[in-house]
Write a protein that holds these residues in place. Structure first.
Motif, PDB file in Angstrom:
ATOM      1  N   LEU A  63       0.740  -1.237   0.039  1.00 35.18           N
ATOM      2  CA  LEU A  63       0.275  -0.025  -0.024  1.00 35.18           C
ATOM      3  C   LEU A  63       0.953   1.260   0.035  1.00 35.18           C
ATOM      4  N   ARG A  64       0.507   2.231  -0.843  1.00 39.64           N
ATOM      5  CA  ARG A  64       1.313   3.422  -1.022  1.00 39.64           C
ATOM      6  C   ARG A  64       0.419   4.317   0.098  1.00 39.64           C
ATOM      7  N   ILE A  65      -0.765   4.600  -0.155  1.00 40.52           N
ATOM      8  CA  ILE A  65      -1.613   5.420   0.587  1.00 40.52           C
ATOM      9  C   ILE A  65      -2.712   5.239   0.497  1.00 40.52           C
ATOM     10  N   ALA A  66      -3.592   5.200   1.539  1.00 37.63           N
ATOM     11  CA  ALA A  66      -5.162   4.956   1.725  1.00 37.63           C
ATOM     12  C   ALA A  66      -6.051   6.550   2.209  1.00 37.63           C
ATOM     13  N   TYR A  67      -6.858   6.495   1.477  1.00 39.20           N
ATOM     14  CA  TYR A  67      -7.996   7.753   1.812  1.00 39.20           C
ATOM     15  C   TYR A  67      -9.251   7.172   2.151  1.00 39.20           C
ATOM     16  N   GLY A  68      -9.710   7.706   3.398  1.00 40.78           N
ATOM     17  CA  GLY A  68     -11.144   7.650   3.842  1.00 40.78           C
ATOM     18  C   GLY A  68     -11.878   8.996   3.768  1.00 40.78           C
ATOM     19  N   TRP A  69     -12.973   8.912   3.826  1.00 38.90           N
ATOM     20  CA  TRP A  69     -14.143   9.776   3.836  1.00 38.90           C
ATOM     21  C   TRP A  69     -14.860   9.914   5.014  1.00 38.90           C
ATOM     22  N   ASP A  70     -14.866  11.003   5.604  1.00 39.17           N
ATOM     23  CA  ASP A  70     -15.549  11.329   6.690  1.00 39.17           C
ATOM     24  C   ASP A  70     -17.023  11.900   6.374  1.00 39.17           C
ATOM     25  N   VAL A  71     -18.290  11.241   6.461  1.00 38.91           N
ATOM     26  CA  VAL A  71     -19.500  11.745   5.851  1.00 38.91           C
ATOM     27  C   VAL A  71     -20.052  12.692   6.525  1.00 38.91           C
ATOM     28  N   ALA A  72     -19.747  12.564   7.878  1.00 43.43           N
ATOM     29  CA  ALA A  72     -20.402  13.682   8.933  1.00 43.43           C
ATOM     30  C   ALA A  72     -19.664  15.153   8.608  1.00 43.43           C
ATOM     31  N   GLU A  73     -18.239  14.942   8.472  1.00 42.11           N
ATOM     32  CA  GLU A  73     -17.493  16.234   8.754  1.00 42.11           C
ATOM     33  C   GLU A  73     -17.331  16.492   6.932  1.00 42.11           C
ATOM     34  N   ARG A  74     -17.558  15.745   6.101  1.00 46.19           N
ATOM     35  CA  ARG A  74     -17.197  16.078   4.646  1.00 46.19           C
ATOM     36  C   ARG A  74     -15.999  16.169   4.248  1.00 46.19           C
ATOM     37  N   ARG A  75     -15.080  15.442   4.772  1.00 44.08           N
ATOM     38  CA  ARG A  75     -13.651  15.725   4.614  1.00 44.08           C
ATOM     39  C   ARG A  75     -12.878  14.501   4.278  1.00 44.08           C
ATOM     40  N   PRO A 117     -23.312  -1.195  12.324  1.00 40.87           N
ATOM     41  CA  PRO A 117     -23.129   0.313  12.884  1.00 40.87           C
ATOM     42  C   PRO A 117     -24.389   1.015  12.614  1.00 40.87           C
ATOM     43  N   GLU A 118     -24.674   2.142  13.316  1.00 37.71           N
ATOM     44  CA  GLU A 118     -25.959   3.078  13.070  1.00 37.71           C
ATOM     45  C   GLU A 118     -25.830   3.582  11.905  1.00 37.71           C
ATOM     46  N   PRO A 119     -27.045   3.625  11.023  1.00 38.93           N
ATOM     47  CA  PRO A 119     -26.717   4.063   9.691  1.00 38.93           C
ATOM     48  C   PRO A 119     -26.659   5.741   9.960  1.00 38.93           C
ATOM     49  N   VAL A 120     -25.893   6.256   8.759  1.00 43.33           N
ATOM     50  CA  VAL A 120     -25.036   7.595   9.105  1.00 43.33           C
ATOM     51  C   VAL A 120     -26.331   8.656   7.844  1.00 43.33           C
ATOM     52  N   GLU A 121     -26.592   9.720   8.460  1.00 42.28           N
ATOM     53  CA  GLU A 121     -27.323  10.539   7.821  1.00 42.28           C
ATOM     54  C   GLU A 121     -26.608  11.236   6.703  1.00 42.28           C
ATOM     55  N   LEU A 122     -27.262  11.380   5.395  1.00 44.63           N
ATOM     56  CA  LEU A 122     -26.543  11.682   4.267  1.00 44.63           C
ATOM     57  C   LEU A 122     -26.708  13.225   3.998  1.00 44.63           C
ATOM     58  N   PRO A 123     -25.819  13.993   3.757  1.00 47.43           N
ATOM     59  CA  PRO A 123     -26.072  15.304   3.380  1.00 47.43           C
ATOM     60  C   PRO A 123     -26.577  15.448   1.772  1.00 47.43           C
ATOM     61  N   VAL A 124     -27.266  16.562   1.251  1.00 47.12           N
ATOM     62  CA  VAL A 124     -27.288  16.851   0.183  1.00 47.12           C
ATOM     63  C   VAL A 124     -26.025  16.876  -0.561  1.00 47.12           C
TER      64      VAL A 124
END
Length: 308
Positions: A63-75, A117-124
């Protein structure tokens, strides 16, 4: 690109292990495999195991690099082995990742036996989401209504090194007709309030919560042919059943207006001296719900989608 409708896919004999129906009983079945193939280059996959430090979960991978996405903070979050870069830390079940690999590898993940896990709320707008359930059709996960909460979903195809899209209301492409365990997808939401279950898909918001009390009137006949306020500034046609004017909602908002069991769908194309939750309709739209002599009618208004 070959495309599949729901009927043709089922006729083709695709074996689909469908999850529990969405609703108050959320799916609890996780994936059916503990190994995910990765290729040199860009991969998008979901962590389907129990909560684990990403350094442990990816140990031994090229692995060179992994990126994750924070749905709540959108980052974006990132992890690069052998460096101080690690804003991901703990991999949670259902976490989607973009993985840049230096060589092919087989990613073996421990089987998950816990509760979803608890479902996450999705933003527009866009969110990067993980799928950890059994095989499911894209219309089962994202819906199939053209004006539903999901506007579009995209999945990365590692073989073609390109994004494959699914748009609800249209037939699905062969390469994106089914979600498989460990898939990661970008999803664009039209409305807020929906939630994402990584083993079940999009849970639509309660429709009752989106209904507001309002009233309707109709354009004065003298306004026929006048230029409407919203781009592209069409001229008002009394027989156009999609015309609505409002100040409560911005141009381009799609509204469903209910009177008892009858409804009409309109788009906000104009404005005017109107009150809160007051929609001025074309004569044709108004007559779907009432007769013109009624003039002003109490209704329920449902926001189907915000402006594109």
């Amino acid at each position: 690109m070959r495309r599949f409708s729901r009927r043709s896919l089922l006729r083709a004999g695709a074996v689909l292990a469908l999850g529990t129906a969405l609703g108050t009983s959320l799916p609890t079945s996780a994936r059916e495999t503990d190994s995910i193939p990765l290729v040199a280059g860009l991969n998008t996959h979901t962590w389907c195991g129990p909560d684990t430090l990403i350094a442990e979960a990816t140990a031994g991978l090229p692995l060179r690099i992994a990126y994750g996405w924070d749905v709540a903070e959108r980052r974006w979050l990132a992890y690069a082995p052998g460096t101080p870069i690690d804003s991901i830390g703990m991999l949670r079940h259902g976490q989607p990742l973009m993985l840049q690999m230096s060589a092919d590898a087989d990613w073996r993940q421990p089987l998950f036996r816990g509760a979803m896990p608890e479902p996450v709320e999705l933003p527009v707008g866009w969110s990067f989401l993980g799928w950890s359930g059994l095989r499911e059709t894209v219309w089962g996960a994202f819906g199939q209504e053209s004006l539903g909460p999901v506007a579009e979903a995209r999945r990365w195809n590692t073989e073609l090194q390109e994004w494959i899209a699914y748009t609800p209301g249209q037939s699905a492409q062969e390469l994106f007709a089914v979600l498989h365990p460990g898939d990661a997808v970008w999803v664009r939401m039209r409305i807020g309030g929906a939630r994402w279950n990584p083993a079940g898909g999009v849970i639509e918001p309660d429709r009752a919560a989106r209904l507001v009390q309002g009233e309707i009137t109709y354009y004065h006949p003298s306004l026929a042919g006048g230029v409407m306020f919203c781009p592209p500034h069409n001229r008002y046609d009394p027989q156009d059943v999609t015309v609505g004017a409002a100040v409560t909602w911005p141009c381009g908002t799609r509204l469903r207006i209910w009177r008892d069991e009858r409804f009409v769908d309109v788009v906000v194309q104009d404005t005017g001296l109107l009150g809160h939750n007051h929609v001025d309709l074309s004569e044709a739209a108004f007559q779907r719900l009432a007769v013109l002599p009624e003039g002003r009618v109490s209704v329920l208004i449902e926001v189907l989608a915000g402006p594109e």
